[in-house]
Each structure stands twice: as C-alpha cells, then as structure tokens.
Design a protein around this motif. Sequence first.
Motif, short mmCIF file in Angstrom:
data_model
loop_
_atom_site.label_atom_id
_atom_site.label_comp_id
_atom_site.label_asym_id
_atom_site.label_seq_id
_atom_site.Cartn_x
_atom_site.Cartn_y
_atom_site.Cartn_z
N TYR A 26 27.75 3.40 -19.97
CA TYR A 26 28.60 2.46 -19.25
C TYR A 26 27.89 2.00 -17.98
O TYR A 26 26.87 2.56 -17.58
N VAL A 119 26.27 -11.86 -26.60
CA VAL A 119 26.32 -10.42 -26.30
C VAL A 119 27.53 -10.11 -25.42
O VAL A 119 28.24 -9.11 -25.63
N SER A 120 27.79 -10.98 -24.45
CA SER A 120 28.93 -10.73 -23.56
C SER A 120 30.26 -10.79 -24.31
O SER A 120 31.22 -10.12 -23.93
N ALA A 123 30.60 -7.61 -26.72
CA ALA A 123 30.80 -6.39 -25.93
C ALA A 123 32.21 -6.29 -25.36
O ALA A 123 32.63 -5.20 -24.97
N THR A 124 32.95 -7.40 -25.33
CA THR A 124 34.24 -7.38 -24.64
C THR A 124 35.41 -7.90 -25.48
O THR A 124 36.54 -7.95 -24.99
N TYR A 299 24.73 -5.71 -20.54
CA TYR A 299 25.05 -4.96 -21.76
C TYR A 299 23.82 -4.77 -22.64
O TYR A 299 23.59 -3.70 -23.21
N ASP A 300 23.00 -5.82 -22.76
CA ASP A 300 21.80 -5.74 -23.58
C ASP A 300 20.84 -4.69 -23.04
O ASP A 300 20.23 -3.93 -23.80
N LEU A 307 23.14 -3.64 -30.37
CA LEU A 307 24.52 -4.06 -30.14
C LEU A 307 25.52 -3.28 -30.98
O LEU A 307 26.72 -3.33 -30.70
N LEU A 310 28.00 -1.08 -29.14
CA LEU A 310 29.07 -1.66 -28.31
C LEU A 310 30.40 -1.60 -29.05
O LEU A 310 30.55 -2.15 -30.15
N PRO A 312 34.20 -2.31 -27.70
CA PRO A 312 34.91 -2.71 -26.48
C PRO A 312 36.02 -1.77 -26.02
O PRO A 312 36.04 -1.36 -24.85
N ASP A 315 34.63 1.87 -25.37
CA ASP A 315 33.75 1.85 -24.21
C ASP A 315 34.55 1.73 -22.92
O ASP A 315 34.22 2.36 -21.90
#
Length: 500
Positions: A26, A119-120, A123-124, A299-300, A307, A310, A312, A315
Amino acid sequence: MKLGIIDIGSNSITLCIAELYKEEGYFKILDEEKETVRLGKDTLADGTLHHDRMQKALLTLKYYKSLCDTLGVTKIKAVATEAVRKAPNQEYFINLVLEMTGISIEILSGDEEAYFAYVSTVATFTLKDYFMMDIGGSSLEIGLVRNRELVAAVSLPLGAIPISECFNVSDPLTPETSLALKRYLTTQFQAIPWLASHQNLPLIGVGGSLRNISKIHKKMVDDPMTSNHHYTLSNETVKNLYGYISKMDLKQKRKLKGLSKDRADIFTGALGAVLELMNVTNACELVISQYGIRQGLIYDTLVDGNLSKLHPIDDSIQYFMNIGQLDAKHPHHVYHLSQKLLLQLEPLLVLTQNVSDVFKVAALLFNVGTSLTFENHYAHSFYMILNGGLTGLNQTDLLRSAYVAALSHKSQYKLPLAYKALLSDAQIQEAQQLGIIIKLAKTLDRGLDHNVYDVSVTMTENTVIVKTNAKKFPYLEINKVYQIADAFEKVFEKKLVVTN
C-alpha cells in the motif's frame, strides 16, 4: 520509499508525494499540489512552447523540487504529456528544467498516457468491462477494457484547450457552433472502429474536467458525499448539464458552484467531448474517477507493473488496517463468524445489490475508528469509511458499509438525514439487519481469543437459536450475547437464544 510524481500537463502541472510500503502493498499520500500553467496555450502554429509559459512551468517545478526535498522524497518521477510531446522545442525545455532544478522529465507517448490512466482505474474500480477516457489540456485518451485488461487505446489531439480555441467555447454556444462542435467530435470518434463494436458499457472518466462534472452536479442536487470517486451520472444528466452550461458566458461559469475558475474558459469543450463519446458508444453511464495518471504511476511502481496484484476493495481494507495499526485477527474472526451467521439467517434478510462487498467492508472495518479514539469510535468508523478514500465501492455502497459498521456497535445509530435520503427503505432495513449480525459476531469474540470458532443456526416461528462451538465453555460470550438480545429481537422480530 518516498516517491514524488510530477505530471506536466498541457493545462496544469501537478505534484503528488506518496510514501510506498511495497512489502505491505500500500501507499500513503503525504502531499499534493497543483498549478495551472497552461503550457499548451499560446503555442506557435507548429506547437512550439511559448517562452513565458515555459518560465512559469520552470518556477512551478523549482517549487515542487523544494517541497520534495523538504519532505525527504527519495525519487522524483516527472512525466510530460501532449503539449511537450508535440513541441519542436521540447529538448530545450527538458534541458532547461534539468539544468535549473535537477528534475529529469520523461515524455509519455499517447499510448503510455492511456495506459497509466487505465492503471488508475483498474486499481480503484472493480468493474470488469468499460470504456475509459482521460481528457487533458491538449489530448484525449480513450481505452477499452475487457475483463479488466486494456485491449485497445488511442490518443487524440482533442484536449480541452484546442477544442476551446477552435470553437470559442468560453462564450455561450450558438446553435450553429454547438452543431459544428458535435459534428466534429462525432466524426473523430466514429473513425475509431472499436468504439462502435463495443456498445452499452459504462464510461469511466479520468482527469480534472471529469471531476468538475461530478462536483457541479453534486452541488446542484445537494449531494452530501464528499468524494467524487465512483460518482455516477446518466447520459441524460450529462446531456442536460451540457445544455445548461453551454449557454453560459465566462462570467457565469466562473460563478458556477463546483467548477474550478481556472477551467471555466475550457470546460464546455471538455464536457461536449464527454457527451459525444457517450453518444457514439451508447455508454450506459458516466462514472467519475478521483484518480488519474499520477496515481496510475504510483500503483504501477507499487506492484512493479504486475497489475494482477491490485484488488481495490481488499487493498483498501488492508490500507485502513495498516494506517490505523489495527490488530487484524479480531476483525477477520468477526468476519468469519458473521459470514456463517449471514448465510444461515438469509431467509430472514432483506438483501439488495452488492451485499457481499458492503458486508465485507463493514465486518472488517467496524473498529477502524478506534485508531482515533475509543470514545465514540463507531462514529469515527462511519466517517473514516465514508471519507477515507476507500475504493472499489460505488458511493451508495460506500455509505451502506459505513452505516452498517456504525450499527454494529450502536444499534440505534441515527443516520444523518442528508445521507438517509440516498438510501432506499430496503437498504436501511438491510443495514440494520447486517449491523446486528456483525454485532452478534463481535460479541461472540468478546474475549478477542477466538474461543468461539464456529456457529450454527436453527429457527422456529418465534426464535433464533445460535449454537456455538468453542474451545472452552463460552460463559462470557453467552452472557454478553443476551445483553444484545433485545436489539436482535427488535430487528428480526424473533427471540435470540444461545447454546453451546
């Protein structure tokens, strides 16, 4: 590791400083800064960057470097996008920045810009299939995501600044100008073959202009949620917003609540691009992302490009436990017991969509508020879950999770009216049921020693009988359960009996 990410965009230059805990998986944001430089404005016909704009960028980067040094940043990663990418004098600008600040700038290609925006999102968000768009000052990136993989992407020179300059969108749009803008954007989008072949997907919007869309609409409807992440708007809502804002002059837009003053002169063009992309793809909804390229780069770096690491929701839960320095054993055991109870009590439950995710967050983070103070920790937990940046849930489900967590300690917790209006009667009843189930599971582990390791439930017309399996006779636990029996009966209209 303290990492500084600098995004040198065509409209603004932004800094994000994060501390990465790679082994734990994290990161924590330490500081953020933004300066509207408009590096992509006043360029020559061939894209050459204007001297004054470069000087303003240089001053901004000097300030960012000083801030990074003060906070002990060990690595700075600076990236530049379309304005620098297409500039004939890019080498001069990059060398100037390196000489004056020591910051080395990497120019992202259009594909790389789209990738880090993707990626953003992966990840979310937990969405599997969607379109993604990131509209910046000078370019627009579009991506197609299938089964959480980026399968197609394109970068177009359709940023908010060139659209504004071509169609003078700072003024109220005449019907003729509005039609010309629509036709121009539609032609550009229809030239991308894979847009038409993947219809009715949600569109995730990345970037400052997209966040402004949610901010404006939230102000209009008095939405009490503070986060913009996962805020959802229908095609009709976006269409109505565009119709309303496109008729405003610059002075009116600068007074519009939710719209950043430094975007007022270019916002109509960005909003028009969003609407036309939704029309071409028949997007079922627009989903706003709070995050973008900067977070994508973080995140990367965090997962070294893998990936698949990841997740979401998981995490986010782990992040809360880490920053709150919580002992994870108790909440995980509570989650284990509460899942058993949930499954066996299902015939009594009113269950709505996404209940498993809502329940998981509440059951694992019910005590996150103790990281502030034990007193009123249920209220702290509600606030932290709602406003702490937890990702993977839409805004309604985030509120449901926070409400359930608060109810798991205080069965009579009063949800503020502004929030209550966002939930249906069924969701409120469901939250009360889930809250008492977690409360029961917490009580069965009151000694924090996992003495009760399993439960089974039988039901009669008037009674719920919970049989415990324990390492030793659970005298404390059973005694505590009967202290919440009235609350259980009020929710389920059945008496609670506990045996061993």
